[in-house]
Design a protein around this motif. Structure first.
Motif, short mmCIF file in Angstrom:
data_model
loop_
_atom_site.label_atom_id
_atom_site.label_comp_id
_atom_site.label_asym_id
_atom_site.label_seq_id
_atom_site.Cartn_x
_atom_site.Cartn_y
_atom_site.Cartn_z
N ALA A 186 0.83 -1.21 0.00
CA ALA A 186 0.00 0.00 0.00
C ALA A 186 0.85 1.26 0.00
CB ALA A 186 -0.93 0.00 1.20
N GLY A 187 2.01 1.20 0.64
CA GLY A 187 2.94 2.33 0.61
C GLY A 187 2.45 3.55 1.36
N ALA A 188 2.96 4.71 0.94
CA ALA A 188 2.69 5.95 1.65
C ALA A 188 1.27 6.45 1.43
CB ALA A 188 3.69 7.03 1.22
N ALA A 217 -6.93 1.57 10.41
CA ALA A 217 -7.12 3.02 10.61
C ALA A 217 -6.71 3.80 9.37
CB ALA A 217 -6.33 3.49 11.82
N ARG A 218 -5.62 3.35 8.72
CA ARG A 218 -5.17 4.02 7.49
C ARG A 218 -6.21 3.85 6.38
NH1 ARG A 218 0.48 3.17 5.19
NH2 ARG A 218 -0.10 5.21 4.31
N LEU A 219 -6.81 2.68 6.31
CA LEU A 219 -7.86 2.44 5.31
C LEU A 219 -9.07 3.35 5.56
CD1 LEU A 219 -7.80 -1.45 4.94
CD2 LEU A 219 -7.40 0.21 3.10
N HIS A 332 2.42 10.25 4.52
CA HIS A 332 3.65 9.59 4.95
C HIS A 332 4.83 9.92 4.05
CE1 HIS A 332 2.10 6.81 8.11
NE2 HIS A 332 0.96 7.04 7.47
N ALA A 333 4.60 10.65 2.98
CA ALA A 333 5.68 11.05 2.08
C ALA A 333 5.24 12.30 1.33
CB ALA A 333 6.00 9.93 1.09
N GLY A 350 -2.32 12.57 -6.09
CA GLY A 350 -0.98 12.27 -6.55
C GLY A 350 -0.69 12.67 -7.98
N LEU A 351 -1.24 13.78 -8.43
CA LEU A 351 -1.00 14.24 -9.80
C LEU A 351 0.37 14.91 -9.86
CD1 LEU A 351 -4.53 15.76 -10.57
CD2 LEU A 351 -3.61 13.56 -11.34
#
Length: 365
Positions: A186-188, A217-219, A332-333, A350-351
């Motif tokens: 899943a990454g950052a 929680a991230r989901l 996270h990044a 993320g464009l």
């Protein structure tokens, strides 16, 4: 954290307790040897006596551990390191001289880890070999031309890795390694639509582990950032210290880019010219930007804004990675961004590069 040398502690009486045990026997080692290990936040050094030492841990879930003989290197001068999972009950490691080539007799976690590695390690090695082959060429036309010859192989290998890992996760719904694999893949920036089905299919006991709870929680956050979702509201401070709310900015245009960045972030600064170009081209048509900085120094934040020519809204709490907006959005990044319409609906995430201008061209005809 530096390793602590506990030379007075004899092997097999290391002052640790717990149900997670690792026992090592190296037949070719004689006398005393210094052994370093790292597991989560724990870093320490112990002594092996005639190749024997034992470790015990109190853990809430399995954890990947690195074990290294400090005074040993292979013939190619690489450290003698072994990676193994500390898991419930005892993991036995036996070998002759090298930890790296020792045999591991563990429980279900290490068995699944070994099964996955037998497929993934050769594929990753092939990917690395291709990257290294490309880097041997000096930057320029020759490198670009050679890279094109490897493109199909590179894409096919990458697709093979992804396909195998997805199949591995589906085939091991009760395995902690499958849960770890989901989290790593899943990454950052977690793609909710892609990874939630995998997570939901996992055994409930895995979801109750610390990693399971964290990823769950991230989901939950990712669900609110997926295309079509309503972006979480926030208010932060601008460069003058005045409060500025997300939805106040959204109402001033048709689409807004919430851009996460920092003055110290090289990729962010390299991306800024693309963002500036898109802003200049589409601001008059209803495009706004609200940049959220993960800086901690006011002067460096303001200097970067001026140098990069970013004439839009800026906010930051100057708390670095503890920036409340970044925590709210599970950042996270950096760089990272979300494109949001004036009603708060997420359009895309993320464009980068020309993607932002192309998307704005579609939306603001």
């Amino acid at each position: 954290m530096k390793f602590l040398l506990l030379m007075l502690l004899p092997a097999f009486t290391f002052a640790q307790k717990g149900d997670y045990k690792v026992e090592v026997k190296m037949a070719g080692w004689k006398g005393k040897d210094s052994i370093a290990y790292a597991l989560d936040a724990q870093r320490d050094t112990i002594v092996a006596q005639d190749g024997k030492f034992s470790l015990r841990f109190n853990l809430e879930q399995p954890a990947l551990m690195y074990i290294r003989k400090l005074d040993y290197t292979h013939e190619n001068q690489t450290p003698d390191v072994l990676k193994v999972y500390a898991e419930k009950n005892t993991v036995y490691i036996t070998g002759t001289d090298s930890l790296k080539y020792a045999k591991i007799k563990g429980g279900p976690v290490n068995k699944a880890y070994e099964e996955r590695n037998k497929v993934i390690i050769p594929l990753n090695k092939h990917m690395m070999e291709m990257r290294l082959a490309i880097e041997k060429y000096p930057k320029g036309a020759a490198r670009d031309s050679f890279a094109k010859t490897l493109k199909d192989d590179f894409v096919a290998t990458n697709d093979s890795i992804a396909a195998y890992l997805q199949g591995f996760i589906k085939a091991h719904p009760h395995s902690f390694i499958a849960l770890q694999t989901i989290s790593d893949m899943a990454g950052a920036a977690v793609d909710y639509n892609k990874y939630n089905p995998f997570y939901q299919a996992m055994d409930e006991s895995l979801k109750k582990t610390p990693l399971g709870k964290t990823f769950g929680a991230r989901l939950a956050i990712a669900k609110n950032l997926a295309p079509g979702a309503k972006a979480p509201a926030f208010t932060s401070k601008d460069m003058k210290g005045d409060s500025l709310a997300l939805y106040t900015v959204l109402k001033q245009g048709k689409v807004t880019l919430v851009d996460f960045w920092a003055s110290w972030c090289g990729p962010c600064r390299a991306e800024n010219p693309n963002v500036v170009k898109a802003y200049n081209a589409y601001h008059e048509k209803g495009f706004n930007i609200l940049s959220v900085s993960l800086d901690s120094k006011q002067d460096k934040w303001e200097a970067a804004i001026a140098k990069d020519g970013m004439p839009w809204y800026h906010v930051s709490s100057l708390k670095g990675w503890e920036e409340p907006v970044a925590l709210l959005y599970d950042i996270h990044a950096v760089p990272d961004n979300l494109l949001i319409d004036n009603n708060g609906k997420v359009i895309a995430r993320g464009l980068r590069g020309t993607e932002l201008a192309e998307k704005l061209g579609e939306l603001l005809k």
